[in-house]
Motif scaffolding. Structure first.
Motif, PDB file in Angstrom:
ATOM      1  N   THR A  61      -2.068  -7.265   2.420  1.00  0.00           N
ATOM      2  CA  THR A  61      -1.146  -6.752   1.400  1.00  0.00           C
ATOM      3  C   THR A  61      -0.108  -5.827   2.021  1.00  0.00           C
ATOM      4  N   SER A  62       1.135  -5.995   1.588  1.00  0.00           N
ATOM      5  CA  SER A  62       2.197  -5.115   2.095  1.00  0.00           C
ATOM      6  C   SER A  62       2.600  -4.095   1.025  1.00  0.00           C
ATOM      7  N   TYR A  63       1.815  -4.008  -0.036  1.00  0.00           N
ATOM      8  CA  TYR A  63       2.045  -2.935  -1.019  1.00  0.00           C
ATOM      9  C   TYR A  63       1.360  -1.678  -0.520  1.00  0.00           C
ATOM     10  N   CYS A  64       2.002  -0.532  -0.726  1.00  0.00           N
ATOM     11  CA  CYS A  64       1.349   0.716  -0.339  1.00  0.00           C
ATOM     12  C   CYS A  64       1.775   1.846  -1.266  1.00  0.00           C
ATOM     13  N   ARG A  65       0.792   2.632  -1.679  1.00  0.00           N
ATOM     14  CA  ARG A  65       1.108   3.747  -2.572  1.00  0.00           C
ATOM     15  C   ARG A  65       1.542   4.985  -1.805  1.00  0.00           C
ATOM     16  N   ASN A  66       1.373   4.955  -0.497  1.00  0.00           N
ATOM     17  CA  ASN A  66       1.750   6.114   0.316  1.00  0.00           C
ATOM     18  C   ASN A  66       3.201   6.018   0.776  1.00  0.00           C
ATOM     19  N   ASP A  67       3.665   7.134   1.338  1.00  0.00           N
ATOM     20  CA  ASP A  67       5.079   7.209   1.695  1.00  0.00           C
ATOM     21  C   ASP A  67       5.276   7.820   3.080  1.00  0.00           C
ATOM     22  N   CYS A  68       4.417   7.469   4.002  1.00  0.00           N
ATOM     23  CA  CYS A  68       4.494   8.003   5.369  1.00  0.00           C
ATOM     24  C   CYS A  68       5.906   7.775   5.920  1.00  0.00           C
ATOM     25  N   TYR A  69       6.448   8.796   6.558  1.00  0.00           N
ATOM     26  CA  TYR A  69       7.855   8.728   6.962  1.00  0.00           C
ATOM     27  C   TYR A  69       8.133   7.682   8.026  1.00  0.00           C
ATOM     28  N   TYR A  70       7.094   7.294   8.759  1.00  0.00           N
ATOM     29  CA  TYR A  70       7.296   6.380   9.893  1.00  0.00           C
ATOM     30  C   TYR A  70       7.151   4.917   9.524  1.00  0.00           C
ATOM     31  N   CYS A  71       6.594   4.634   8.368  1.00  0.00           N
ATOM     32  CA  CYS A  71       6.085   3.279   8.136  1.00  0.00           C
ATOM     33  C   CYS A  71       7.016   2.422   7.281  1.00  0.00           C
ATOM     34  N   GLY A  72       7.240   1.206   7.759  1.00  0.00           N
ATOM     35  CA  GLY A  72       8.154   0.291   7.081  1.00  0.00           C
ATOM     36  C   GLY A  72       7.684  -0.183   5.721  1.00  0.00           C
ATOM     37  N   ILE A  73       6.397  -0.095   5.431  1.00  0.00           N
ATOM     38  CA  ILE A  73       5.949  -0.552   4.107  1.00  0.00           C
ATOM     39  C   ILE A  73       5.664   0.629   3.176  1.00  0.00           C
ATOM     40  N   ARG A  74       6.224   1.798   3.503  1.00  0.00           N
ATOM     41  CA  ARG A  74       6.087   2.967   2.613  1.00  0.00           C
ATOM     42  C   ARG A  74       6.655   2.633   1.234  1.00  0.00           C
ATOM     43  N   ARG A  75       6.120   3.295   0.221  1.00  0.00           N
ATOM     44  CA  ARG A  75       6.472   2.876  -1.144  1.00  0.00           C
ATOM     45  C   ARG A  75       7.948   3.055  -1.455  1.00  0.00           C
ATOM     46  N   SER A  76       8.610   4.015  -0.820  1.00  0.00           N
ATOM     47  CA  SER A  76      10.032   4.242  -1.112  1.00  0.00           C
ATOM     48  C   SER A  76      10.947   3.201  -0.498  1.00  0.00           C
ATOM     49  N   ASN A  77      10.432   2.380   0.367  1.00  0.00           N
ATOM     50  CA  ASN A  77      11.307   1.384   0.986  1.00  0.00           C
ATOM     51  C   ASN A  77      11.550   0.218   0.028  1.00  0.00           C
ATOM     52  N   GLN A  78      12.688   0.308  -0.652  1.00  0.00           N
ATOM     53  CA  GLN A  78      13.033  -0.707  -1.648  1.00  0.00           C
ATOM     54  C   GLN A  78      13.307  -2.062  -0.994  1.00  0.00           C
ATOM     55  N   SER A  79      13.660  -2.045   0.277  1.00  0.00           N
ATOM     56  CA  SER A  79      14.004  -3.309   0.942  1.00  0.00           C
ATOM     57  C   SER A  79      12.781  -4.059   1.435  1.00  0.00           C
ATOM     58  N   ALA A  80      11.632  -3.377   1.439  1.00  0.00           N
ATOM     59  CA  ALA A  80      10.436  -4.064   1.949  1.00  0.00           C
ATOM     60  C   ALA A  80      10.071  -5.215   1.022  1.00  0.00           C
ATOM     61  N   GLU A  81       9.766  -6.348   1.599  1.00  0.00           N
ATOM     62  CA  GLU A  81       9.295  -7.468   0.781  1.00  0.00           C
ATOM     63  C   GLU A  81       7.793  -7.314   0.616  1.00  0.00           C
ATOM     64  N   ARG A  82       7.366  -7.387  -0.613  1.00  0.00           N
ATOM     65  CA  ARG A  82       5.940  -7.135  -0.877  1.00  0.00           C
ATOM     66  C   ARG A  82       5.215  -8.449  -1.132  1.00  0.00           C
ATOM     67  N   TYR A  83       3.991  -8.517  -0.680  1.00  0.00           N
ATOM     68  CA  TYR A  83       3.152  -9.692  -0.956  1.00  0.00           C
ATOM     69  C   TYR A  83       1.702  -9.258  -1.003  1.00  0.00           C
ATOM     70  N   ARG A  84       0.922 -10.067  -1.661  1.00  0.00           N
ATOM     71  CA  ARG A  84      -0.533  -9.910  -1.626  1.00  0.00           C
ATOM     72  C   ARG A  84      -1.141 -11.278  -1.375  1.00  0.00           C
ATOM     73  N   LEU A  85      -2.140 -11.331  -0.525  1.00  0.00           N
ATOM     74  CA  LEU A  85      -2.869 -12.598  -0.362  1.00  0.00           C
ATOM     75  C   LEU A  85      -3.961 -12.651  -1.424  1.00  0.00           C
ATOM     76  N   THR A  86      -4.185 -13.840  -1.958  1.00  0.00           N
ATOM     77  CA  THR A  86      -5.291 -14.008  -2.893  1.00  0.00           C
ATOM     78  C   THR A  86      -6.593 -14.065  -2.098  1.00  0.00           C
ATOM     79  N   GLU A  87      -7.675 -13.891  -2.821  1.00  0.00           N
ATOM     80  CA  GLU A  87      -8.989 -13.997  -2.174  1.00  0.00           C
ATOM     81  C   GLU A  87      -9.114 -15.342  -1.446  1.00  0.00           C
ATOM     82  N   GLU A  88      -8.604 -16.367  -2.127  1.00  0.00           N
ATOM     83  CA  GLU A  88      -8.684 -17.708  -1.544  1.00  0.00           C
ATOM     84  C   GLU A  88      -7.895 -17.801  -0.236  1.00  0.00           C
ATOM     85  N   GLN A  89      -6.706 -17.215  -0.250  1.00  0.00           N
ATOM     86  CA  GLN A  89      -5.888 -17.241   0.976  1.00  0.00           C
ATOM     87  C   GLN A  89      -6.564 -16.474   2.111  1.00  0.00           C
ATOM     88  N   ILE A  90      -7.184 -15.350   1.756  1.00  0.00           N
ATOM     89  CA  ILE A  90      -7.875 -14.560   2.785  1.00  0.00           C
ATOM     90  C   ILE A  90      -9.021 -15.386   3.381  1.00  0.00           C
TER      91      ILE A  90
END
Ligand code: 5AD
Ligand code: FES
Length: 356
Positions: A61-90
């Motif tokens: 999953t590329s969703y994150c509730r945190n906002d670490c200043y260094y990380c590209g998937i921080r929640r404030s990054n509006q440009s990040a593309e978000r995805y979640r894998l389903t259980e089946e995909q995992i």
């Protein structure tokens, strides 16, 4: 004491004092680094011969509730593309991974509330039932003790939670105020207590890092005595507050890998993707500096670009459909071989210094 003397003493006694760490990290020369790499490599060989353990990394999953200043998937990054894998995909990733020879799966993701304890337990149980001979590693951030216990009982064996920095003030420069240094460290101790093989770690060259904060990192590792340590260079991401900061260097990352190997002789120590990103042969150099694990990407190629913690991450293109083969070739060319066993942590050899 000279730096070489400090390195020898670290090998003999498994520890240095804070001021000695600062000296070593502040004043090392190329030849000190090469000396440490030779010592580190010898220790790795003693424990692991020329074996390199592999872990199949599933970034689910590329969703994150945190906002670490260094990380590209921080929640404030509006440009990040978000995805979640389903259980089946995992589970499909695991199936593919098992076929390729992986016997450890690492489920890593942002701190994503969608994956409730029930969902994590369900995923872990299914992997555990489907692949009873495999180790399951979780890397899903800070959760409560009760949650960690449920994952453990469901069959997860290992947990990675980088502490990011052992210096409280530095921690505050890397994270928004709502994130707690104390809670993060407490999580590591909780994970150990529950029985997980536990991994901590940090980025090398993160903004605000100094020889003093790195000395604290080394002391924390010595104290926590984790089964795994994950370190890699900080690499700026263009959509984060740290976009203009310098990346960590290859040299310092390699030196620290060697020092960690010399201190924590039998620790499981990956040559990370970030290391492979700042130099084309970074992971090979990491192994030659004392690392003994690689973590090829098993995520579906279609989502790999979206798990962008930093810029220019390798293994995200079409060529990366089979990272395992790629890494097997890379390791073979430097005289190492990728092995398929679970690669569990092993106790120390009794002849190796003191142990507390
Ligand atoms: N550069 C390098 N490593 C990073 N991580 C997060 N952002 C970056 C970055 N910009 C690391 C953190 C985290 C791990 C999953 O990835 O240390 O714990
Ligand atoms: Fe992923 Fe080489 S390891 S393409």
């Amino acid at each position: 004491m000279t730096n070489v003397e400090l390195i020898d003493r670290l090998e003999a006694e498994d520890r240095l004092a804070a001021n000695e760490w600062v000296q070593l990290i502040d004043s090392y020369s190329t030849s000190d680094r090469e000396y440490a790499a030779v010592r580190a490599r010898e220790i790795s060989h003693r424990y692991f011969e020329n074996k390199v353990y592999t872990r199949g990394l599933i970034e689910f999953t590329s969703y994150c509730r945190n906002d670490c200043y260094y990380c590209g998937i921080r929640r404030s990054n509006q440009s990040a593309e978000r995805y979640r894998l389903t259980e089946e995909q995992i589970l499909q990733c695991c199936e593919e991974g098992y076929r390729l020879g992986f016997r450890t799966f690492v489920l890593q993701g942002g701190e994503d509330g969608y994956y409730t304890d029930d969902r994590i337990v369900s995923i872990v149980s299914k992997i555990h039932t489907g692949y009873p001979d495999c180790a399951i590693t979780l890397s899903i951030g800070e959760r409560e003790e009760e949650s960690y216990r449920r994952y453990f009982d469901a069959g997860a064996n290992r947990y990675l939670l980088r502490h990011e920095t052992a210096d409280r003030e530095h921690y505050g420069k890397l994270h928004p105020e709502e994130m707690s240094f104390d809670h993060r460290i407490e999580c590591l101790y909780t994970l150990r207590k529950i029985g997980f093989q536990t991994g901590c770690g940090f980025m090398v060259g993160s903004p605000g890092q100094t020889p003093e904060t790195l000395a604290q990192d080394m002391l924390l590792i010595r104290k926590l005595h984790p089964q795994m340590v994950g370190i890699g260079p900080f690499i700026p991401h263009k959509d984060t507050p740290f976009r203009g900061e310098a990346a960590g260097t290859l040299e310092l990352t390699l030196f620290l890998l060697s020092l960690i190997r010399i201190m924590e002789k039998n620790v499981l120590l990956p040559a990370t993707t970030a290391l492979g990103t700042i130099a084309p042969d970074g992971r090979e150099q990491g192994i030659l500096a004392g690392a003994n694990v690689v973590m090829p990407n098993l995520s579906p190629v279609a989502v790999r670009k979206k798990y962008a913690l930093y810029d220019n991450k390798i293994c995200t293109g079409e060529e990366a459909a089979e990272c395992r083969g790629c890494l097997a070739g890379r390791m073979q060319r430097i005289g190492y071989r990728i092995v398929s066993d679970r690669g569990d942590w092993k106790e120390r050899k009794e002849t190796d210094g003191v142990q507390v």
